[in-house]
Design a protein around this motif. Structure first.
Motif, PDB file in Angstrom:
ATOM      1  N   LEU A  47       0.827  -1.210   0.000  1.00  0.00           N
ATOM      2  CA  LEU A  47       0.000   0.000   0.000  1.00  0.00           C
ATOM      3  C   LEU A  47       0.860   1.259   0.000  1.00  0.00           C
ATOM      4  CD1 LEU A  47      -2.881   1.155   0.216  1.00  0.00           C
ATOM      5  CD2 LEU A  47      -2.536   1.194   2.675  1.00  0.00           C
ATOM      6  N   LEU A  48       1.872   1.303   0.844  1.00  0.00           N
ATOM      7  CA  LEU A  48       2.731   2.482   0.893  1.00  0.00           C
ATOM      8  C   LEU A  48       3.589   2.619  -0.354  1.00  0.00           C
ATOM      9  CD1 LEU A  48       3.768   2.437   4.638  1.00  0.00           C
ATOM     10  CD2 LEU A  48       2.285   4.077   3.487  1.00  0.00           C
ATOM     11  N   ASP A  49       3.902   1.516  -1.003  1.00  0.00           N
ATOM     12  CA  ASP A  49       4.653   1.577  -2.249  1.00  0.00           C
ATOM     13  C   ASP A  49       3.821   2.225  -3.346  1.00  0.00           C
ATOM     14  OD1 ASP A  49       7.012   1.029  -3.737  1.00  0.00           O
ATOM     15  OD2 ASP A  49       5.925  -0.588  -4.745  1.00  0.00           O
TER      16      ASP A  49
ATOM     17  N   MET B 152      15.986   6.517  -7.148  1.00  0.00           N
ATOM     18  CA  MET B 152      15.933   5.199  -6.513  1.00  0.00           C
ATOM     19  C   MET B 152      15.560   4.161  -7.556  1.00  0.00           C
ATOM     20  SD  MET B 152      13.822   3.856  -3.247  1.00  0.00           S
ATOM     21  CE  MET B 152      15.006   4.400  -2.060  1.00  0.00           C
ATOM     22  N   ARG B 153      16.439   3.202  -7.738  1.00  0.00           N
ATOM     23  CA  ARG B 153      16.199   2.161  -8.742  1.00  0.00           C
ATOM     24  C   ARG B 153      15.418   0.995  -8.164  1.00  0.00           C
ATOM     25  NH1 ARG B 153      22.193   2.421  -9.918  1.00  0.00           N
ATOM     26  NH2 ARG B 153      22.346   4.364 -11.045  1.00  0.00           N
ATOM     27  N   SER B 154      15.786   0.579  -6.976  1.00  0.00           N
ATOM     28  CA  SER B 154      15.162  -0.608  -6.399  1.00  0.00           C
ATOM     29  C   SER B 154      14.731  -0.320  -4.971  1.00  0.00           C
ATOM     30  CB  SER B 154      16.144  -1.776  -6.406  1.00  0.00           C
ATOM     31  OG  SER B 154      15.568  -2.873  -5.752  1.00  0.00           O
ATOM     32  N   ARG B 155      13.487  -0.625  -4.671  1.00  0.00           N
ATOM     33  CA  ARG B 155      12.963  -0.424  -3.323  1.00  0.00           C
ATOM     34  C   ARG B 155      12.902  -1.745  -2.562  1.00  0.00           C
ATOM     35  NH1 ARG B 155       9.794   2.708  -6.824  1.00  0.00           N
ATOM     36  NH2 ARG B 155       8.235   1.084  -6.929  1.00  0.00           N
TER      37      ARG B 155
ATOM     38  N   HIS C 145      11.498  -2.679   1.277  1.00  0.00           N
ATOM     39  CA  HIS C 145      10.384  -3.617   1.435  1.00  0.00           C
ATOM     40  C   HIS C 145      10.752  -4.759   2.375  1.00  0.00           C
ATOM     41  CE1 HIS C 145       8.773  -2.289  -2.750  1.00  0.00           C
ATOM     42  NE2 HIS C 145       8.598  -1.383  -1.819  1.00  0.00           N
ATOM     43  N   LEU C 146      11.941  -5.305   2.220  1.00  0.00           N
ATOM     44  CA  LEU C 146      12.360  -6.414   3.078  1.00  0.00           C
ATOM     45  C   LEU C 146      12.564  -5.966   4.521  1.00  0.00           C
ATOM     46  CD1 LEU C 146      14.811  -8.347   0.740  1.00  0.00           C
ATOM     47  CD2 LEU C 146      12.516  -9.019   1.459  1.00  0.00           C
ATOM     48  N   LEU C 147      13.109  -4.776   4.721  1.00  0.00           N
ATOM     49  CA  LEU C 147      13.262  -4.248   6.079  1.00  0.00           C
ATOM     50  C   LEU C 147      11.907  -4.047   6.747  1.00  0.00           C
ATOM     51  CD1 LEU C 147      16.079  -1.567   5.693  1.00  0.00           C
ATOM     52  CD2 LEU C 147      16.183  -3.690   6.990  1.00  0.00           C
ATOM     53  N   ALA C 148      10.958  -3.481   6.010  1.00  0.00           N
ATOM     54  CA  ALA C 148       9.633  -3.240   6.570  1.00  0.00           C
ATOM     55  C   ALA C 148       8.924  -4.552   6.889  1.00  0.00           C
ATOM     56  CB  ALA C 148       8.798  -2.413   5.598  1.00  0.00           C
ATOM     57  N   TRP C 149       8.986  -5.509   5.985  1.00  0.00           N
ATOM     58  CA  TRP C 149       8.344  -6.799   6.233  1.00  0.00           C
ATOM     59  C   TRP C 149       8.995  -7.504   7.427  1.00  0.00           C
ATOM     60  CZ3 TRP C 149      10.338 -11.842   5.624  1.00  0.00           C
ATOM     61  CH2 TRP C 149       9.396 -12.851   5.794  1.00  0.00           C
TER      62      TRP C 149
ATOM     63  N   MET D 146      19.892  10.157  -0.410  1.00  0.00           N
ATOM     64  CA  MET D 146      20.332   8.962  -1.116  1.00  0.00           C
ATOM     65  C   MET D 146      19.200   8.442  -1.991  1.00  0.00           C
ATOM     66  SD  MET D 146      22.337   6.798   1.710  1.00  0.00           S
ATOM     67  CE  MET D 146      24.028   7.095   2.007  1.00  0.00           C
ATOM     68  N   GLY D 147      19.495   8.313  -3.258  1.00  0.00           N
ATOM     69  CA  GLY D 147      18.525   7.720  -4.151  1.00  0.00           C
ATOM     70  C   GLY D 147      18.675   6.201  -4.186  1.00  0.00           C
ATOM     71  N   THR D 148      19.900   5.764  -4.094  1.00  0.00           N
ATOM     72  CA  THR D 148      20.153   4.339  -4.048  1.00  0.00           C
ATOM     73  C   THR D 148      20.849   4.037  -2.733  1.00  0.00           C
ATOM     74  OG1 THR D 148      22.250   4.616  -5.165  1.00  0.00           O
ATOM     75  CG2 THR D 148      20.368   4.098  -6.538  1.00  0.00           C
ATOM     76  N   ILE D 149      20.579   2.930  -2.167  1.00  0.00           N
ATOM     77  CA  ILE D 149      21.122   2.604  -0.858  1.00  0.00           C
ATOM     78  C   ILE D 149      22.631   2.402  -0.981  1.00  0.00           C
ATOM     79  CG2 ILE D 149      21.118   0.874   0.965  1.00  0.00           C
ATOM     80  CD1 ILE D 149      18.185   0.753   0.697  1.00  0.00           C
ATOM     81  N   GLY D 150      23.358   3.099  -0.121  1.00  0.00           N
ATOM     82  CA  GLY D 150      24.800   2.955  -0.092  1.00  0.00           C
ATOM     83  C   GLY D 150      25.566   3.899  -1.002  1.00  0.00           C
ATOM     84  N   ARG D 151      24.866   4.684  -1.796  1.00  0.00           N
ATOM     85  CA  ARG D 151      25.562   5.590  -2.705  1.00  0.00           C
ATOM     86  C   ARG D 151      24.850   6.944  -2.703  1.00  0.00           C
ATOM     87  NH1 ARG D 151      26.126   4.185  -8.927  1.00  0.00           N
ATOM     88  NH2 ARG D 151      23.998   3.666  -8.460  1.00  0.00           N
ATOM     89  N   ARG D 152      25.580   8.008  -2.507  1.00  0.00           N
ATOM     90  CA  ARG D 152      24.973   9.343  -2.500  1.00  0.00           C
ATOM     91  C   ARG D 152      24.595   9.780  -3.906  1.00  0.00           C
ATOM     92  NH1 ARG D 152      24.387  12.281   1.732  1.00  0.00           N
ATOM     93  NH2 ARG D 152      25.567  11.804   3.570  1.00  0.00           N
ATOM     94  N   ARG D 153      23.474  10.475  -3.953  1.00  0.00           N
ATOM     95  CA  ARG D 153      23.015  11.004  -5.228  1.00  0.00           C
ATOM     96  C   ARG D 153      23.853  12.232  -5.573  1.00  0.00           C
ATOM     97  NH1 ARG D 153      17.352  13.285  -4.878  1.00  0.00           N
ATOM     98  NH2 ARG D 153      18.490  15.122  -4.363  1.00  0.00           N
ATOM     99  N   GLN D 154      24.323  12.349  -6.788  1.00  0.00           N
ATOM    100  CA  GLN D 154      25.123  13.479  -7.217  1.00  0.00           C
ATOM    101  C   GLN D 154      24.200  14.587  -7.697  1.00  0.00           C
ATOM    102  OE1 GLN D 154      28.645  12.864  -9.047  1.00  0.00           O
ATOM    103  NE2 GLN D 154      29.149  11.267  -7.597  1.00  0.00           N
ATOM    104  N   VAL D 155      24.469  15.796  -7.214  1.00  0.00           N
ATOM    105  CA  VAL D 155      23.621  16.947  -7.568  1.00  0.00           C
ATOM    106  C   VAL D 155      24.251  17.718  -8.690  1.00  0.00           C
ATOM    107  CG1 VAL D 155      22.512  19.015  -6.698  1.00  0.00           C
ATOM    108  CG2 VAL D 155      22.861  17.061  -5.205  1.00  0.00           C
TER     109      VAL D 155
END
Length: 95
Positions: free
Chosen positions: A19-21, A30-33, A37-41, A86-95
């Motif tokens: 629902l929140l997705d 963000m490419r992959s959520r 999802h796994l953390l929330a579940w 962060m758009g992707t986990i572990g890597r900062r988004r470049q502005v």
């Protein structure tokens, strides 16, 4: 713990994740959520098990506790990623 009780704790946390997705827009870049999802579940399942064991209970109903915990973890993870930029986990988004 019976089989149906186990299913009653493991399956409900999937609902707020889906629902929140749908309701919350994806973060830019963000490419992959899947990680969120796994953390929330997983957080929902842990909350349901701890409620069943009597360690901590929000409502007294393990399935509802699992639902609320999964929703909280999902929203919190998105907010943390948004604050950190962060758009992707572990890597900062470049502005």
């Amino acid at each position: 713990m019976s089989f149906l009780l186990t299913l009653g704790i493991i399956l409900p946390p999937i609902a707020p994740v889906i629902l929140l997705d749908v309701v919350m827009p994806p973060l830019p870049g963000m490419r992959s959520r899947t990680v969120i999802h796994l953390l929330a579940w997983g957080g929902g399942v842990l909350a349901g098990i701890s409620s069943l064991a009597g360690m901590c209970a929000l409502t007294g109903v393990p399935s509802l506790d699992a639902l609320m915990a999964a929703a909280f973890v999902s929203v919190a993870a998105r907010l943390v990623l948004q604050i950190q930029g962060m758009g992707t986990i572990g890597r900062r988004r470049q502005v």
